[in-house]
Design a protein around this motif. Structure first.
Motif, short mmCIF file in Angstrom:
data_model
loop_
_atom_site.label_atom_id
_atom_site.label_comp_id
_atom_site.label_asym_id
_atom_site.label_seq_id
_atom_site.Cartn_x
_atom_site.Cartn_y
_atom_site.Cartn_z
N HIS A 267 -1.40 7.21 -6.03
CA HIS A 267 -1.13 7.30 -4.59
C HIS A 267 -2.36 7.92 -3.96
CE1 HIS A 267 0.78 7.96 -0.75
NE2 HIS A 267 0.42 9.23 -0.81
N TYR B 104 7.23 6.44 -6.58
CA TYR B 104 7.81 6.98 -5.34
C TYR B 104 9.32 7.22 -5.44
CZ TYR B 104 3.36 5.42 -3.24
OH TYR B 104 2.04 5.22 -2.94
N SER C 169 0.19 1.17 2.28
CA SER C 169 1.53 1.69 1.94
C SER C 169 1.98 2.80 2.88
CB SER C 169 1.56 2.17 0.48
OG SER C 169 0.58 3.14 0.23
N ALA D 149 4.31 -1.21 -2.41
CA ALA D 149 3.38 -0.56 -1.48
C ALA D 149 3.66 -0.87 -0.01
CB ALA D 149 1.94 -0.90 -1.85
N THR E 151 3.58 -2.25 -8.09
CA THR E 151 2.84 -1.89 -6.86
C THR E 151 3.20 -2.80 -5.69
OG1 THR E 151 0.96 -3.19 -7.66
CG2 THR E 151 0.88 -0.83 -8.06
N THR F 209 -1.45 2.32 -2.61
CA THR F 209 -0.82 2.46 -3.93
C THR F 209 -1.62 1.57 -4.87
OG1 THR F 209 1.29 2.67 -2.79
CG2 THR F 209 1.37 2.31 -5.17
#
Length: 634
Positions: free
Chosen positions: A258, A526, A415, A490, A487, A428
């Protein structure tokens, strides 16, 4: 004395115009090869990037060859967007291109759903407005054992035969009369001027550091005609990294970061779903090795220009000489991109050792095509590695400037939400690391560089461009079904953060979000963010009609993917679709987009009690209505 008009028109009749639209450089390479082979047969050729050509003049040409790539999920390359918009004008008649002959060669990847979509739609549109195809369109496929050249080689051979049959004046000395390669190879297409004055590069010293760097990038890109899109000459702005934290467990086999940035100069307005393009820094050790290997003077002040176009324009006049090392750093991808086939052909002319010359000639030949593909593209061998494998080769710098792949920007889905993350941009980023067929370790140039940056380090300024993405920002009232494994989550982190802000000021529609990863403990990206928005009347909460569903593919004996979780929620999905929901899909381009599409087809067919064909038609209608969006990458 001026040439008579009838002579000019006759000359145009056997002048071959080649237009290319490239995203990664492959289409440009293929177009350059067609141009070289035509010139060797005595044909007069004009070779241009499609954004350098005025589309209103297309009807005045006699014969045009188009070489176009397909980006992402059927996307038109950036350089072709203006040309394509022109072709779609309603006032263009069905007779506009009468008398114009054309051929289309496309470059694509059959692993994508919309394989070679741009070449197919261009071919159809040219025919619709009166153009005459002189040969069936060729479709190069990255999945072929020899890459796109597996289709290009036979297509080019057929092209010469067809052109000669249509107008023998294309090849005045006959189709089989070839100019010796030595004459063609003797003359590179760029000219380099060296300067002695040690102070000429100081002309920007009065400007700020960021302005000076921007002018430098713009200057070197202007020296590289046709290599960079016109809107990518000068960085839009500069970013500074303020956060770099891993999202995956150390040692799990993946490294996803991140990253947070703040604007250093002018803040650019962006929207959720937009894309950030970054110009990466190259490895300084690799740059020094390349300069040493090629016997170059890193301090030499140089100016590069095309031999073919005299650039005595305001743009050219504004350029200033630059140090050779800086030119290499900013424009020549010596440490991550693989050279093209022509690179090996030119190398063979400068090989002092006979065994190296023979091997290079073999690689450049039709017989050696498959072996070259295995050695070069499959192994992702870099320019520097190839030069080190053939130590007797000493190529002039002009040839290196012409043939080394240009340093490209890398694109990442944003993101963050501009409403939730003021003056910031978040990414991301999966740090791309892989093994080649011969177990050589490779790493992505930009992702590795970004992952290695320390937010505490001063003076690291990142040049960037903002681009409209494939996922348009939804209105607060639009129900959403989001599918973003890995990903691919994102852009949807930005969507959800934006909707959370919107929910405080107006009513918002529900969101169903389907996420997927390997393991709950390893790469659940996340997880706190999603959990927060599923609770306390958050935008993903069931109370708001939403939902968050995770597929952990390797946490049980049987693999579970996002498409399985989608099917588990079939009734909820159909209800939301009936309320006018839009579907957004982001992530890997391999099988995921088609598997997800298939899951939606199954749900509509089963829950709606309609035949599968009707479900397919419904989804196509949804797509045409701007309610089914895909952003995928390899």
């Amino acid at each position: 004395m001026n040439q008579p008009m009838d002579e000019v028109e006759e000359q145009q009749q056997h002048n071959l115009l080649i237009l290319y639209a490239t995203q990664t450089g492959n289409a440009m390479d293929a177009a350059e090869r067609i141009a070289r082979e035509a010139e060797r047969r005595g044909c007069t050729v004009s070779l241009l990037s499609i954004d350098q050509f005025d589309p209103s003049l297309l009807s005045k040409e006699s014969t045009v060859i188009f070489v176009v790539s397909t980006a992402g999920q059927g996307d038109t390359p950036d350089s072709m967007k203006g040309f394509w918009r022109f072709l779609l004008r309603r006032n263009i008649s069905s007779h506009w291109l009468e008398g114009v002959q054309y051929a289309v060669f496309g470059l694509g990847d059959s692993g994508y759903q919309k394989y070679n979509f741009v070449a197919k739609k261009l071919d159809k549109r040219l025919a619709d407005v009166g153009g005459t195809p002189i040969i069936e369109r060729g479709l190069g496929d990255d999945q072929h054992p020899s890459g796109y050249e597996g289709a290009l080689d036979p297509w080019i051979s057929s092209l010469w035969t067809v052109l000669n049959r249509a107008n023998s004046k294309f090849f005045p000395n006959g189709l089989d009369s070839l100019t010796p390669d030595t004459k063609v190879v003797d003359q590179p297409k760029v000219r380099i001027t060296y300067y002695d004055d040690d102070n000429v590069h100081q002309q920007f010293s009065a400007t700020s550091d960021l302005e000076s760097m921007a002018l430098q990038i713009e200057g070197v890109r202007l020296m590289y005609p046709g290599r960079f899109a016109r809107d990518k000459m000068r960085p839009q702005c500069w970013l500074k990294m303020i956060k770099n934290c891993p999202l995956t467990r150390v040692g799990c086999g993946k490294d996803v970061r991140h990253l947070e940035f703040e604007f250093l100069d002018t803040a650019i307005e962006y929207k959720v779903g937009d894309v950030l393009e970054i110009l990466p820094a190259q490895n300084p050790v690799a740059i020094d090795k390349f300069i040493h290997r090629c016997n170059l003077d890193p301090e030499a002040l140089i100016m590069v220009e095309s031999r073919e176009t005299k650039l005595h324009t305001a743009a050219y006049a504004s350029k200033a000489p630059i140090k050779l090392k800086r030119f290499v750093e900013l424009t020549m991808d010596i440490g991550s991109a693989s050279p093209r086939r022509y690179f090996f052909e030119v190398m063979s002319f400068y090989a002092a050792a006979e065994h190296e010359k023979e091997r290079l000639q073999y690689f450049a030949s039709a017989e050696g095509r498959d072996d070259l593909y295995q050695y070069n593209q499959k192994e992702r061998r870099t320019v520097l590695e190839v030069l080190e494998d053939f130590p007797s080769v000493q190529m002039p710098f002009e040839w290196l400037v012409q043939l080394v792949p240009p340093l490209k920007t890398r694109a990442f889905s944003i993101s963050s939400s501009p409403s939730a993350h003021h003056n910031q941009v978040h990414l991301t980023v999966n740090v791309a690391i892989w093994q080649t067929p011969f177990k050589r370790k490779r790493a992505g140039l930009c992702s590795k560089w970004l992952a290695g940056l320390d937010p505490q380090q001063a003076g690291v300024h990142i040049p960037v461009w903002f681009q409209k993405g494939s996922l348009p920002p939804p209105k607060p009232s639009l129900p959403l079904i989001l599918v973003g494994p890995g990903t691919g989550c994102a852009p949807f982190r930005g969507f959800i953060a934006e909707r959370a802000i919107e929910s405080k000021i107006c009513p918002t529609a529900p969101i169903l979000f389907f996420f997927g990863c390997r393991s709950k403990d390893d790469d659940f990206l996340y997880k706190e963010f999603w959990a927060y928005h599923t609770k306390n009347d958050g935008v993903l909460s069931e109370k708001k009609g939403g939902g968050f569903y995770v597929a952990f593919s390797r946490d049980q004996p049987q693999k579970v993917y996002v498409q399985h979780k989608i099917k588990d929620q079939s009734k909820k999905i159909l209800d939301l679709l009936n309320q006018g929901a839009a579907i957004y899909v982001a992530g890997s381009s391999t099988k995921m987009p088609s598997d997800v599409m298939s899951a939606f087809e199954e749900i509509i067919s089963k829950e709606g009690a309609v035949p599968r064909e009707s479900a397919v038609t419904w989804l196509r209608t949804l797509e045409k209505a701007g309610k089914y969006w895909v952003e995928a990458w390899s």
